[in-house]
Design a protein around this motif. Structure first.
Motif, short mmCIF file in Angstrom:
data_model
loop_
_atom_site.label_atom_id
_atom_site.label_comp_id
_atom_site.label_asym_id
_atom_site.label_seq_id
_atom_site.Cartn_x
_atom_site.Cartn_y
_atom_site.Cartn_z
N LEU A 69 10.99 9.01 2.23
CA LEU A 69 10.09 9.80 3.07
C LEU A 69 8.62 9.62 2.71
CD1 LEU A 69 9.49 11.87 5.27
CD2 LEU A 69 9.98 13.69 3.61
N PRO A 70 8.19 9.80 1.45
CA PRO A 70 6.77 9.64 1.16
C PRO A 70 6.27 8.21 1.36
CG PRO A 70 8.03 9.95 -0.86
CD PRO A 70 8.95 10.24 0.27
N ILE A 71 7.12 7.22 1.09
CA ILE A 71 6.73 5.82 1.29
C ILE A 71 6.54 5.55 2.77
CG2 ILE A 71 7.50 3.42 1.10
CD1 ILE A 71 8.90 4.20 -1.50
N ARG A 72 7.49 6.00 3.58
CA ARG A 72 7.40 5.78 5.03
C ARG A 72 6.19 6.50 5.61
NH1 ARG A 72 12.27 7.01 6.16
NH2 ARG A 72 11.91 9.21 6.62
N LEU A 111 0.83 -1.20 0.00
CA LEU A 111 0.00 0.00 0.00
C LEU A 111 0.86 1.26 0.00
CD1 LEU A 111 -2.66 -1.16 2.61
CD2 LEU A 111 -3.02 -0.91 0.15
N ALA A 112 1.97 1.21 0.73
CA ALA A 112 2.82 2.39 0.88
C ALA A 112 3.48 2.80 -0.44
CB ALA A 112 3.89 2.14 1.93
N VAL A 113 3.83 1.83 -1.27
CA VAL A 113 4.51 2.17 -2.54
C VAL A 113 3.53 2.58 -3.62
CG1 VAL A 113 6.48 0.69 -2.04
CG2 VAL A 113 4.58 -0.20 -3.41
N GLY A 114 2.23 2.39 -3.37
CA GLY A 114 1.24 2.85 -4.34
C GLY A 114 0.48 1.77 -5.07
#
Length: 333
Positions: A285-288, A68-71
């Motif tokens: 940063l955006p993934i975390r 989910l975090a990677v898109g």
């Protein structure tokens, strides 16, 4: 109708940046073009973690969060848990009759992983026969394409052999998959310079790593062992710091200039590492941040997995029914 892709990961904990470089970013890009099934391979994980099921259970959630975090979008990609699809186990049993022990023993991927894990003569049967289970994973969802690293191509070749044998004996039933090695699918080296990044080797940078952990790991990275002084010429090829910059850096001109400077001498390892720290902090940063947000809503993650697994079960059930019809064992139909 969109062609189907099957991908997946063996849950052993949170995923590292090698997973992203090798497959995750491709899955994000492909989910609009293909009908994508993404398998969390907990059954495979249990083949050498049978005595530690809690580790595998915890890792399933970690992998889901990373997806989910990677898109990866659950509305576009079906994310499911391998052990929750009983049809895969049934298909595996049928396929085991179509492959010999000698053929499994010759599979180079299996031979390599057996050696890596140091099983000796105590090879779990489930691990040894995993290529057959993987054939069931792939065919259960009618996958046309299976993106894999180059080291996994022999597994897909064995799946094709099983599909060919089944269709020859029982009639044209199963889809023959094609292995695709993405251009960016080469294995990212570990921070210690070894060819493989893995949790067991402790040489990975993880998508969930904190800023402090990134700094610590990059500073300790292997570079050119012969680059002893700043003024010495350094080796760029095979140097993980530059490999990571090529993969995650966006300023190609600056990276090219640093390579040239390092090669002729006068550029210190720590200067290059400081720039890599900047690059990795910006990338992660955006993934975390997204990962932390999803982690706050465990119900959403659970419901996403339930929905994806239900859809996968329905697809696998149709394949199993077709297989049984072809094998003449749908006795009460």
């Amino acid at each position: 109708m969109k062609k189907r892709i099957l991908t997946g990961d063996r849950p052993s904990g949170a995923l590292h940046i090698g997973h992203y470089a090798g497959s995750l970013k491709n899955r994000v890009a492909l989910q609009d073009e293909y009908e994508q099934f993404i398998l969390i391979a907990d059954v495979q994980a249990l083949t050498d973690n049978a005595e530690n099921p809690q580790k595998v259970r915890n890792a399933v959630n970690e992998v889901a969060l990373d997806y989910l975090a990677v898109g990866i979008d659950p509305a576009k990609s079906t994310i499911f848990i391998q052990s929750m699809i009983p049809q895969i186990a049934e298909l595996t049993i049928f396929y085991l009759n179509l492959v010999t022990v000698a053929r499994l023993a010759r599979n180079p991927t299996v031979k390599s992983e057996i050696q890596q894990k140091g099983f000796g003569e105590s090879i779990p049967a489930g691990f040894f026969t995993y290529p057959v289970s993987q054939a069931a994973d792939i065919t259960a969802f009618g996958a046309h394409i299976v993106p894999v690293g180059a080291d996994q191509v022999p597994m897909i070749e064995q799946t094709c052999e099983i599909v060919d044998a089944f269709n020859r004996i029982y009639g044209d039933t199963l889809v023959r998959p094609k292995a695709v090695v993405p251009e960016s699918g080469s294995r990212l080296p570990g921070t210690d310079g070894t060819a493989k990044m893995s949790k067991s080797l402790g040489n990975g940078i993880y998508l969930s790593d904190s800023p402090d952990e990134i700094v610590k790991k990059v500073k300790s990275m292997y570079t050119d062992p012969n680059h002893l002084r700043v003024e010495d010429p350094g080796q760029v090829e095979g140097n993980p710091v530059f490999t990571y910059l090529d993969q995650f850096g966006s300023d190609s001109a600056k990276i090219a200039e640093m390579k040239a400077h390092y090669t002729r001498g006068g550029l210190g390892d720590m200067t290059v590492k400081k720039y890599l720290i900047e690059v990795m902090q910006e990338f992660l940063l955006p993934i975390r941040t997204r990962r932390e947000e999803f982690a706050k809503d465990p119900l959403y993650v659970r419901e996403m997995l339930i929905a994806g697994t239900a859809r996968a079960q329905a697809e696998a059930a149709m394949t199993l029914a077709a297989v049984k019809r072809s094998m003449k064992i749908d006795y009460f139909k």
